[in-house]
Write a protein that holds these residues in place. Structure first.
Motif: not given
Lengths: 378, 374
Positions: A36, A274-275, A281, B34-35, B72, B272, B275-278
């Motif tokens: 990703k 974290r990266i 979305n 994820r929502y 956002k 939308l 986000t958790k940046d996983e």
């Protein structure tokens, strides 16, 4: 750590010609990696996680995708009121305009930008590498030695020294000699292209270097050796951890495969480092009843009905019933149709592998680069 | 194009969800890997050009604040308009503590000053990705004061008993809204969503406050149905009406069907969320996954079947997860098994523990619990 403002300058103009199709439409730092990310995400996230608040990103080669990926830097919290991220493109002035010549020239051309921020330290980074580093550790080493410049170095296998800029140091880690890609290296400490400079010293040498008409205006080749000749205080700081320069298609494929190794030291799952990347979305991935998914890394939006083994799948990839993806990297929005087989391949973005087609060999050594109109063995 | 002002208010049905709603309002229930339920309302509005949204939070406001922030993820962090989070006022000039009308009344200035002339009301516990542009066209063409949305439901099994039933005249006017008692197999389910002219909305709120005869806007609409032109708009897409634990569980399980997940995730624009940046999810050598929806950031070493797995979950070696919902950052350790269950966020099911519910009454584990032997 002593106080002192740092400005990071991230060189993101790399062309990456040996990555072939991967860099056909974009600069090397924008190449997708690890399910990703894009390669530049690592340097940007490191900078953000290190608490660096000012960063200039120098782009040049095919910058569109890179620019839209970075935007105003909000994915890395660089959309700040004070400081933040700026994209620094080559520009025109009354003396005319030109492309950045070498790495040092790119910084020279943007001296005004740095002067305005008036930092004590300038950190030079490259957007081509995959690694996690706390740049504050480098700064602390730099401050401890009261150095003019400190280079991050890496111990590489002796047989690889011929590919790197090798640095010879004394017992105090003071630099005594540079060797550019030596045939017979005296040490196996390689420069990572990460430099922590005192800004006044760097500024002085950028000007000096620019006056030399014969210079290639490159840090490794020109500026750093010039400083060494003038007996500047130059030290190394050794980095220990995962680091990869994905120069070729093969090493690109390998670096992705590294992520599937349970012992890999990059550890993308570390919540403390974290990266970050721009988000797409996408909904969660769906793994069908008829599928088999093992030893793989799969991103959001994927729909898997077939077999996926030892592979890295980017977002929105579809693997239909009976299809097999093995030892491969599949970039976003690709479709592997019914009963198609893909072995040891790098499948480019949006490629449709037609039903029943077979790409690569299950037990071969070669890596296959797959685009919509051709398959090239590397 | 006529832009509307989006108003999200909460259905006060938290008691139907047990510990899942101990600290969160219904619209903040995690859904689909994820929502949160509210993401579907917010995204659908934003994807249809709504640029001002007011969220009337209800009393359990912390998770809402954390999730919505400045808006956002939905591009609602605007200089002009954007997201307005309205916490409840429980004293002062509000006559009654109950209902949404006192809350609307307490922010009437905001509604009056907004440029939009039409209000879209909705309650996020009903997921329906209505084409709001098409509905707006209908609203304007028919010159209605209020257009309420419904869905035709064919319900031979009585799954929709106690849902709201809308009676509609032959020419599409709303006659009344009552409860579906299952006496007819086919009925029109009210989606708790619709367009209202702003001046009508304001009038309804003011009159209800003055007379004290309605606590909820829906109540006020029904009471005044002869005064205004109220018609209906049929939504033909997929609907999830999440009103208790069972329907919550089923709505998640429904996403394992591709036609439904496509309708919920893809139709009328992307959903939308924060986000958790996983990183991507990793499946190890020992992973066995079948018919499951899995979010990013998971480490799957065990067996997962017919389940919905949220972000950052770990299923260890020889662990089994079947017919279950596992929420964010929970861990199912070695040899544990989780069947027909709902595991809330950050739960640890320790080695060898077995928990199981039934498909009609799933077992629920509360947030932040460590389940082990004593």
């Amino acid at each position: 750590m002593k106080k002192g403002k740092i400005v990071a300058m991230l060189l993101a103009g790399g062309q990456g010609t040996r990555l072939k199709e991967l860099t056909k439409n974009l600069a090397k730092p924008a190449v997708p990696f690890g399910g990703k990310y894009r390669i530049i995400d690592f340097a940007l996230s490191n900078a953000a996680n290190s608490g660096i608040e000012d960063i200039g990103v120098l782009t040049q080669y095919k910058p569109f995708i890179l620019n839209s990926h970075i935007g105003i830097g909000s994915a890395w919290d660089y959309d700040r009121n004070v400081g933040g991220l700026r994209i620094l493109q080559p520009f025109m002035s009354e003396k005319g305009g030109r492309w950045y010549k070498g790495t040092a020239n790119a910084i020279y051309e943007n001296m005004n930008f740095i002067d305005e921020l008036d930092p004590e330290y300038v950190l030079i980074l490259s957007g081509d590498h995959i690694y996690k580093m706390n740049y504050i550790d480098l700064l602390e080493a730099h401050q401890q030695k009261d150095a003019d410049v400190t280079l991050a170095v890496l111990t590489v296998p002796w047989e690889d020294t011929v590919r790197f800029g090798i640095i010879n140091v004394d017992e105090d880690n003071k630099i005594v000699e540079f060797e550019e890609k030596p045939k017979k290296a005296k040490s196996n400490l390689a420069s990572m292209g990460i430099y922590m400079f005192n800004w006044p010293t760097l500024r002085e040498y950028l000007v000096k270097d620019n006056e030399d008409k014969n210079s290639d205006n490159d840090f490794g080749k020109n500026v750093l050796p010039l400083m060494l000749r003038d007996n500047k205080k130059m030290y190394t700081w050794e980095f220990k951890g995962y680091w990869k320069d994905v120069g070729t298609v093969k090493s690109y494929w390998e670096a992705n495969m590294d992520l599937l190794n349970p012992d890999n030291t990059l550890n993308l799952y570390d919540r403390d480092w974290r990266i970050y990347t721009r988000t797409r979305n996408l909904p969660p991935q769906y793994i069908h009843k008829s599928s088999k998914v093992v030893n793989s890394m799969i991103n959001e939006g994927c729909y898997i009905e077939g077999t996926v083994e030892k592979s890295v799948l980017f977002g929105d990839v579809i693997v239909e019933k009976g299809a097999v993806v093995k030892n491969s990297v599949v970039l976003s929005n690709s479709v592997i149709k019914r009963d198609a087989k893909v072995y040891n391949a790098v499948v480019m973005e949006g490629v449709i592998v037609e039903s029943g087609k077979e790409i690569g060999m299950e037990n071969g050594n070669k890596i296959y680069m797959v685009t919509n109109d051709k398959v090239v063995a590397e | 194009m006529v832009r509307s002002l989006g108003i999200i208010s909460t259905a006060n049905i938290e008691n139907n969800f047990g510990v899942l709603c101990k600290h969160r309002p219904v619209y903040m229930l995690p859904y689909g890997g994820r929502y949160r339920l509210i993401d579907f309302s917010l995204s659908n509005m934003v994807n249809h050009g709504i640029r001002t949204v007011a969220v009337y939070t209800g009393e359990k406001i912390r998770s809402t604040m954390d999730h919505l922030g400045d808006g956002k993820p939905w591009d609602l962090n605007r200089r002009i308009n954007g997201l307005y989070i309205v916490p409840p006022i429980t004293q002062g000039y509000t006559i009654s503590r109950y209902g949404d009308i006192p809350q609307f009344y307490s922010t009437l200035e905001f509604i009056e000053y907004s440029k939009e002339k039409v209000i879209l009301i909705n309650e996020p516990n009903i997921i329906a990705k209505v084409d709001l542009d098409d509905a707006m066209e209908h609203f304007l063409e028919t010159d209605a004061d209020i257009t309420l949305f419904y869905k035709k439901i064919h319900d031979p099994l009585g799954n929709y008993i106690n849902c709201e039933k809308m009676s509609i005249s032959e020419d599409g006017d709303m006659i009344n809204i009552g409860l579906n008692l299952g006496t007819e197999i086919d009925f029109n389910m009210y989606l708790r969503m619709g367009y209202i002219k702003k001046d009508v909305f304001i009038k309804l709120v003011k009159e209800s406050i003055e007379k004290g005869d309605a606590d909820y806007i829906q109540e006020a609409i029904i009471k005044n149905r002869h005064k205004y032109k109220i018609n209906s708009y049929e939504f033909k897409g997929h609907v999830e009406n999440i009103r208790n634990l069972k329907t919550y569980y089923d709505a998640n399980m429904n996403l394992l069907k591709r036609s439904i997940s496509n309708a919920v995730f893809q139709e009328n624009g992307v959903v939308l969320t924060k986000t958790k940046d996983e990183p991507s999810t990793i499946y190890t050598e020992s992973a066995q996954v079948q018919n499951s929806l899995i979010a990013n950031g998971c480490i799957i070493e065990g067996k997962v079947e017919n389940s919905v797995i949220f972000r950052g979950v770990r299923v260890a070696k020889n662990a089994i997860v079947r017919n279950s919902i596992i929420m964010q950052k929970s861990e199912i350790l070695e040899n544990a098994s989780v069947v027909n269950s709902i595991i809330d966020k950050q739960v640890i099911i320790t080695e060898g523990i077995r928990i199981a519910g039934t498909r009609s009454i799933p077992y629920v584990v509360e947030k932040n619990q460590i389940i082990g032997r004593d």
